[in-house]
Design an enzyme around this catalytic site. Structure first.
Site, short mmCIF file in Angstrom:
data_model
loop_
_atom_site.label_atom_id
_atom_site.label_comp_id
_atom_site.label_asym_id
_atom_site.label_seq_id
_atom_site.Cartn_x
_atom_site.Cartn_y
_atom_site.Cartn_z
N ASP A 127 5.68 -7.05 49.31
CA ASP A 127 4.71 -6.47 50.25
C ASP A 127 4.03 -5.23 49.68
O ASP A 127 2.80 -5.15 49.60
CB ASP A 127 5.41 -6.11 51.57
CG ASP A 127 5.94 -7.32 52.31
OD1 ASP A 127 5.33 -8.39 52.20
OD2 ASP A 127 6.97 -7.20 52.99
N ARG A 135 16.03 3.60 57.68
CA ARG A 135 14.64 3.79 58.10
C ARG A 135 14.33 5.18 58.66
O ARG A 135 13.28 5.74 58.34
CB ARG A 135 14.22 2.71 59.10
CG ARG A 135 14.21 1.29 58.55
CD ARG A 135 13.65 1.23 57.17
NE ARG A 135 13.39 -0.13 56.71
CZ ARG A 135 13.50 -0.53 55.46
NH1 ARG A 135 13.88 0.33 54.53
NH2 ARG A 135 13.25 -1.78 55.12
N ASP A 183 11.22 -2.98 61.60
CA ASP A 183 11.00 -1.82 60.74
C ASP A 183 9.70 -1.08 61.05
O ASP A 183 9.62 0.13 60.87
CB ASP A 183 11.03 -2.23 59.27
CG ASP A 183 12.44 -2.43 58.76
OD1 ASP A 183 13.37 -1.87 59.36
OD2 ASP A 183 12.62 -3.16 57.77
N SER A 217 13.12 -12.68 51.63
CA SER A 217 12.82 -11.31 52.02
C SER A 217 14.15 -10.55 52.00
O SER A 217 15.07 -10.90 52.74
CB SER A 217 12.21 -11.28 53.42
OG SER A 217 11.99 -9.95 53.84
#
Length: 406
Positions: free
Chosen positions: A18, A98, A127, A179
């Site tokens: 990404d 995060r 996320d 992923s």
């Protein structure tokens, strides 16, 4: 803010699929702004290798690598361990990192005078919420760019097409295009064959598991570990004092070698859909198990049961991106108090994916062999009759009412 007015962007950069294509995409679609790539080192190890060269070649002006391992462990993981926080059966690996990364992105963006912060989280996942709530807490006026909510790319295959067209080097192929998210605590796997819950994961496929082996391939001889805790926090492994992040690192090696901490779950995402993933959390699984063993000896019933209830709320806050909230702080304060006497030593046997208790001791143990023994003790069993009469009085009164005898 109009696109043409955005001159400098801070990008959360992992070097994965990404974020690798986001740099050229931002250049093309935001009037060629300066892009400062920021990678949070949360223990992903070799994933940081070659990252600066790649970021610069694809258009970033520089790469900042922020060492966030101990912040993540000490500020987020240890309080969560004390609470025993799990989201469903997930040990919150991605969610732990995060808030710390999001806070650092906001700090760097303010220091660099950036106009916007960009992240590569999809519009389907959790996320995006975790990053953006952290950014809003520390840079409330900052514009946030989320390409997955803007661009025309619709799949990971199309991302690979874009990367190939723009000469962006990738470490994956279409066949290994899971992923993944990795940090010191865990590694997640999603996508490809895992998208169908009917498919059994091929744990022994080369390159799939990265933090250890499957239980089937674990040694036939068990391994033993001993963990020391003080007030709920791990302080030593096998008698050697070390910081918590180092304990996790070493437990990952030992646990991974014994097939510990692999789960295959379908979880409920914040945005409302169910998602299937395979998670590797070897060291974390051992720590959670050991901590629970010590709590059995040292925490009174009422406190333990309330903590187990609050653990669900605490895990929800982390999973749903609300780490920086008053409620999290309040529950964490309860967890610290509840762990005041969670001090002692836990010995565990690790064998082919299993964790087996092998003895627990604590100077604050509430366990009394004298009281519980089947042999002779000081406990007067006759006292139980009066207790049961009082405890059962409401039941007797209800029965008498139903019989018309009140």
């Amino acid at each position: 803010m109009k696109k043409d007015n955005i001159k400098k962007i801070v990008l959360a950069y992992s070097g994965g699929l990404d974020t690798s294509i986001i740099i050229p995409w931002l250049k093309e679609n935001y009037n060629d702004p300066e892009i400062i790539a920021v990678s949070g080192n949360v223990g992903q190890a070799d994933e940081l290798e070659g990252l600066e060269e790649k970021a610069l070649k694809t258009g970033a002006s520089k790469l900042i690598i922020a060492d966030l391992v101990d912040e993540m462990v000490d500020e987020v993981i240890i309080p969560s361990l004390k609470m025993g926080a799990k989201y469903e059966t997930y040990l919150l690996g991605t969610a732990f990192a995060r808030p710390i990364i999001g806070r650092k992105l906001a700090q760097i963006a303010l220091e660099e005078g950036a106009d916007a912060i960009c992240h590569g989280a999809t519009g389907k996942g959790n996320d995006q919420v975790r990053f953006e709530l952290a950014i809003k807490r520390f840079a409330p006026g900052m514009k946030i760019i989320a390409p997955w909510r803007e661009w025309d790319i619709k799949s990971r295959d199309e991302e690979i097409d874009y990367a190939e067209a723009h000469n962006v080097p990738l470490k994956i192929s279409r066949e290994t295009n899971y992923s993944k998210d990795k940090n010191l605590w865990h590694l997640s796997h999603e996508g490809l064959d895992l998208e169908d819950p009917a498919n059994e994961p091929d744990y022994d496929k080369p390159g799939f598991l990265e933090m250890g082996v499957s239980p089937a391939k674990a040694p036939d001889k068990p391994s033993y570990v001993t963990l020391d805790f003080e007030a709920g926090a791990p302080v030593a492994l096998d008698g050697v004092k070390m910081k918590a992040s180092k304990i996790i690192e070493k437990l990952n090696e030992i646990g991974g070698a014994n097939g510990i901490g692999i789960i295959d779950i379908v979880e409920n995402r914040l945005v409302g859909m169910k998602d299937r993933g395979v998670y590797e959390t070897p060291g974390g699984t051992i720590l959670y198990f050991a901590h629970a063993q010590l709590e059995m000896l040292t925490v009174d019933k009422d406190t333990l049961h309330l903590k187990q209830k609050l653990a669900v709320d605490f895990a929800d806050l982390i999973y749903n991106g609300k780490w920086f909230s008053p409620l999290r702080e309040a529950i964490q304060a309860f967890g610290d108090e509840a762990n005041k006497y969670v001090t002692g030593t836990v010995k565990l046997k690790l064998y082919k994916g299993n964790i087996i208790p092998a003895g627990t001791v604590s100077p604050y143990s509430l366990y009394s062999e004298n009281l519980v023994t089947f042999g002779e003790s000081d406990y007067d069993q006759a006292q139980a009759a009066g207790f049961i009469n009082l405890w059962g009085l409401p039941t007797v009164v209800q029965a008498l009412r139903e019989q018309g005898k009140l």
